[in-house]
Design an enzyme around this catalytic site. Structure first.
Site: not given
Length: 405
Positions: A264, A135, A283
């Site tokens: 991130h 992304e 996560r």
């Protein structure tokens, strides 16, 4: 070329003002609005608005006419799927600390969960599809984020600057091996600490951060961030992990590319996000959602150093491109001023989003569509090249999503 009607995702960390203001709706919104999705993701596909005002799912159009909508090359390459998803992301609070898999990792992870019979809607499901999810985030407002592992020498200096006695051995662990392997060892140790150890260690680290801020230490911003995260996520190992990441502040128009394996967390601000059309997220903290540390460690990239910040490469007057190695997407920025027309080539499927001013889009065959602030449009591969210009002579700003080169 047709207008799009897009879905809003109401995640708890979203803003009650940013997306509503962009769309010209009442502010504040009745609930947090986190993401405005533009594309053909099965979870919330955009609706294409026809000349008569009737709406049809972009997914349906792609299924009916993949070659006309995507072009023969892209339709074949991506199996009839739109390869990118464009979003307006509005973070009022921090998102989870996360990373995304590479193509190979996503394919193997998806196959393993399918073989194990993990239901697609299970809370413990990691892989919703077999695709990677690189992304890029481009700031619309000042945008704050944690992204990528900081140079380990700098991280060792930060950890040593914290006067927390029980944390000193962890600081020395990195100081003794200030490289990617040292980062892996320290990160793995911190993220797998038993809760009893975390409950003793975190208060010391937070107190040390308070002292560092009071004394206006070198790592003031990093310590303030840890204090904010510690208040929002008490007892969370992700608070300690945040000490190892680059702390970024992007100004409007600046962007960072997040490849596979990049750890991130977006902290605050509004931006344009473009990503591969996938929903695979792993996560490791700062979230009440499912955390799978072993799987995260399998995909994490411990390459360290500063994150390159882009400002867009101007290719023609008024048109700047954010270059990445991702084949699924490319983001461009159109800065329109009076008397400056920007040609938008017919290079496959495209989405245009107006975020400032009013824009006229003309196709050269008499067709014209006007975009006001917050409106977006779909350009199929079969559509001709178009020209974008300011509709009233006032400056306007448009973002363009396409597949990668």
């Amino acid at each position: 070329m047709e207008l799009l009607h897009n879905a809003i995702r109401p995640y708890a960390w979203g803003s009650r003002t940013a997306i509503s203001e962009l769309l010209g709706k009442a502010v504040p919104a009745p609930h947090p609005e986190a993401e405005l999705w533009m594309g053909a993701h099965p979870g919330d596909p955009s609706k294409v608005v026809g000349p008569d005002g009737a709406e049809r799912s972009l997914l349906e159009l792609l299924a009916e006419d993949p070659k006309g909508q995507l072009g023969e090359v892209f339709a074949t390459r991506w199996g009839g799927r739109l390869p990118f998803l464009m979003k307006v992301l509005a973070a009022e609070e921090a998102l989870s600390l996360q990373a995304h898999p590479s193509a190979e990792q996503a394919a193997s992870g998806f196959a393993a969960e399918e073989k194990a019979g993990v239901p697609m809607d299970a809370a413990t499901r990691n892989y919703k599809d077999p695709s990677p999810k690189p992304e890029l985030i481009c700031a619309l407002t000042e945008f704050h984020a944690l992204a990528g592992f900081r140079d380990p020498h700098r991280s060792a200096a930060l950890l040593r600057s914290l006067d927390a006695p029980d944390f000193a051995p962890y600081a020395e662990l990195l100081a003794a091996q200030p490289d990617a392997q040292g980062l892996r060892a320290l990160f793995t140790t911190l993220i797998t600490l038993p809760q009893t150890a975390l409950d003793l260690l975190l208060p010391q680290v937070l107190d040390a951060c308070v002292l560092h801020v009071k004394e206006r230490g070198e790592f003031d911003l990093e310590c303030r961030t840890v204090l904010e995260l510690g208040e929002a996520y008490p007892g969370d190992a992700g608070v300690l992990a945040a000490l190892l990441l680059n702390r970024l502040v992007l100004q409007p128009g600046e962007a960072v590319h997040l490849p596979a394996g990049n750890l991130h967390a977006y902290l605050h601000g509004t931006g344009i996000e473009i990503l591969a059309n996938s929903d695979n997220v792993l996560r490791c903290g700062l979230t009440p959602k499912h955390v799978d540390v072993p799987e995260l460690l399998r995909v994490l990239d411990f390459t360290c150093g500063d994150m390159p910040v882009q400002r867009g490469e101007e290719v023609t007057p008024g048109l700047a491109v954010y270059r990445t190695p991702s084949s699924e997407f490319e983001l461009s920025r159109l800065d329109l001023t009076a008397g400056v027309d920007v040609r938008v080539d017919d290079a496959g499927p495209q989405i245009l989003l107006c975020v400032r001013g009013t824009v006229s889009v003309l196709d050269g065959a008499g067709g014209e569509l006007e975009l006001t602030r917050g409106q977006s449009m779909w350009l199929a591969a079969a559509d001709p090249a178009v020209v974008a210009r300011s509709a009233n002579g006032e400056p306007a700003l448009v973002f363009r999503a396409t597949a990668g080169a």
